[in-house]
Design an enzyme around this catalytic site. Structure first.
Site, PDB file in Angstrom:
ATOM      1  N   GLU A   1      -3.777 -13.578   5.190  1.00 45.21           N
ATOM      2  CA  GLU A   1      -3.105 -12.275   5.166  1.00 45.21           C
ATOM      3  C   GLU A   1      -4.129 -11.186   5.445  1.00 45.21           C
ATOM      4  O   GLU A   1      -5.123 -11.054   4.728  1.00 45.21           O
ATOM      5  CB  GLU A   1      -2.394 -12.014   3.844  1.00 45.21           C
ATOM      6  CG  GLU A   1      -1.636 -10.695   3.859  1.00 45.21           C
ATOM      7  CD  GLU A   1      -0.595 -10.545   2.760  1.00 45.21           C
ATOM      8  OE1 GLU A   1      -0.044  -9.430   2.621  1.00 45.21           O
ATOM      9  OE2 GLU A   1      -0.339 -11.532   2.034  1.00 45.21           O
TER      10      GLU A   1
ATOM     11  N   GLU B   1      -8.688  -7.511   2.220  1.00 46.04           N
ATOM     12  CA  GLU B   1      -8.361  -6.125   1.863  1.00 46.04           C
ATOM     13  C   GLU B   1      -9.651  -5.408   1.504  1.00 46.04           C
ATOM     14  O   GLU B   1     -10.490  -5.950   0.788  1.00 46.04           O
ATOM     15  CB  GLU B   1      -7.392  -6.089   0.683  1.00 46.04           C
ATOM     16  CG  GLU B   1      -7.011  -4.707   0.217  1.00 46.04           C
ATOM     17  CD  GLU B   1      -6.338  -3.879   1.315  1.00 46.04           C
ATOM     18  OE1 GLU B   1      -6.881  -2.796   1.629  1.00 46.04           O
ATOM     19  OE2 GLU B   1      -5.310  -4.319   1.865  1.00 46.04           O
TER      20      GLU B   1
ATOM     21  N   ASP C   1     -14.166  -5.459   5.553  1.00 47.30           N
ATOM     22  CA  ASP C   1     -13.492  -5.244   6.827  1.00 47.30           C
ATOM     23  C   ASP C   1     -13.167  -6.584   7.477  1.00 47.30           C
ATOM     24  O   ASP C   1     -14.069  -7.377   7.791  1.00 47.30           O
ATOM     25  CB  ASP C   1     -14.396  -4.418   7.739  1.00 47.30           C
ATOM     26  CG  ASP C   1     -13.678  -3.879   8.964  1.00 47.30           C
ATOM     27  OD1 ASP C   1     -12.750  -4.557   9.455  1.00 47.30           O
ATOM     28  OD2 ASP C   1     -14.048  -2.785   9.427  1.00 47.30           O
TER      29      ASP C   1
ATOM     30  N   ASP D   1      -1.778   0.193   8.600  1.00 48.48           N
ATOM     31  CA  ASP D   1      -1.846   1.617   8.913  1.00 48.48           C
ATOM     32  C   ASP D   1      -1.473   1.812  10.382  1.00 48.48           C
ATOM     33  O   ASP D   1      -2.096   1.220  11.268  1.00 48.48           O
ATOM     34  CB  ASP D   1      -3.267   2.135   8.654  1.00 48.48           C
ATOM     35  CG  ASP D   1      -3.339   3.659   8.647  1.00 48.48           C
ATOM     36  OD1 ASP D   1      -2.598   4.293   9.435  1.00 48.48           O
ATOM     37  OD2 ASP D   1      -4.126   4.212   7.878  1.00 48.48           O
TER      38      ASP D   1
ATOM     39  N   ASP E   1       7.312  -0.399   9.099  1.00 53.93           N
ATOM     40  CA  ASP E   1       8.433   0.532   8.971  1.00 53.93           C
ATOM     41  C   ASP E   1       8.216   1.762   9.841  1.00 53.93           C
ATOM     42  O   ASP E   1       9.029   2.680   9.835  1.00 53.93           O
ATOM     43  CB  ASP E   1       8.592   0.970   7.511  1.00 53.93           C
ATOM     44  CG  ASP E   1       7.356   1.688   7.006  1.00 53.93           C
ATOM     45  OD1 ASP E   1       7.359   2.942   6.989  1.00 53.93           O
ATOM     46  OD2 ASP E   1       6.381   1.019   6.646  1.00 53.93           O
TER      47      ASP E   1
END
Length: 237
Positions: free
Chosen positions: A68, A93, A120, A142, A178
């Site tokens: 992920e 993350e 990163d 993002d 989204d």
């Protein structure tokens, strides 16, 4: 450097520019404890010149490996790990508060099949063994709305090449967003990449979250604010 950020293992210090926050509000004592004690036990580290084989990070009974990219608060990562105890998940993350949140889920559910790269992800991906993953997730990244920041979006030709190289033939790449700009951007780039086949056959395939796709706090926030999440699934061909 903040006091909380200093708790991240030294060997994972950033090596390139990162556009975004590394930490929000100060961590509660319980989450600082997890950063100091649990995180070092499950951190994936990079050694120069060495390839990281995901299979070597987990117990022998782990049969599949999932990745992920940017797990946010870790809700999706932890839910998948709890549901699929025979799958080893690597979560990436860089936001310390999100890492601490994920660690709280990992501890609460006694998840032994999760590893974390707290830096990163662009540094980790080239170090991973090719064709090692059965699934890779990129959920609500993002979108970098401004055109002059488009180069910062994760979905681009170079990164899609790397994702394709890490997936096994027949493996699955999932993208959730989204943001209308990122939805169009990611769909356009991924559908024209020769290594990916979009699995959608009808509109509900990208407008309805699949049953095996646990929700995250970012998705739920988007829905509360009236935005429409899209769920894209691609097969590695």
């Amino acid at each position: 450097m903040s006091k909380d950020l200093a708790a991240v293992p030294e060997e994972t210090a950033p090596r390139r520019n990162f556009y975004g926050r590394r930490q929000g509000r100060p961590l509660r004592d319980s989450r600082r404890r997890l950063i100091e004690t649990l995180l070092p036990q499950i951190t994936v580290t990079i050694e120069p010149g060495k390839v990281i084989d995901p299979a070597a990070l987990f117990a022998p009974e782990i049969k599949q490996h999932w990745l992920e990219i940017g797990f946010g608060g870790g809700e999706h990562l932890a839910a998948q790990a709890a549901t699929h105890r025979d799958v080893g998940l690597i979560g990436c993350e860089i936001f310390l508060n999100g890492i601490a949140s994920a660690l709280s889920h990992i501890e609460a559910d006694n998840l032994t099949n999760v590893r974390i790269y707290p830096e990163d992800v662009r540094d980790l991906l080239p170090a991973l063994k090719p064709q090692s993953f059965d699934k890779i997730f990129l959920l609500f990244p993002d979108p970098w709305h401004k055109a002059r920041h488009a180069s910062r979006r994760f979905v681009n030709q170079a990164n899609l090449d790397i994702v394709a190289s890490l997936l096994k033939p027949g493996g699955e790449f999932r993208i959730g967003s989204d943001d209308p700009i990122y939805i169009g951007w990611s769909l356009a780039h991924t559908t024209r990449h020769p290594s990916f086949k979009w699995l959608a056959e009808k509109s509900s395939d990208w407008l309805v979250r699949p049953d095996d796709w646990p929700p995250s706090r970012y998705e739920q926030k988007a829905i509360r604010q009236g935005r429409v999440p899209h769920y894209f699934r691609f097969r590695r061909v």
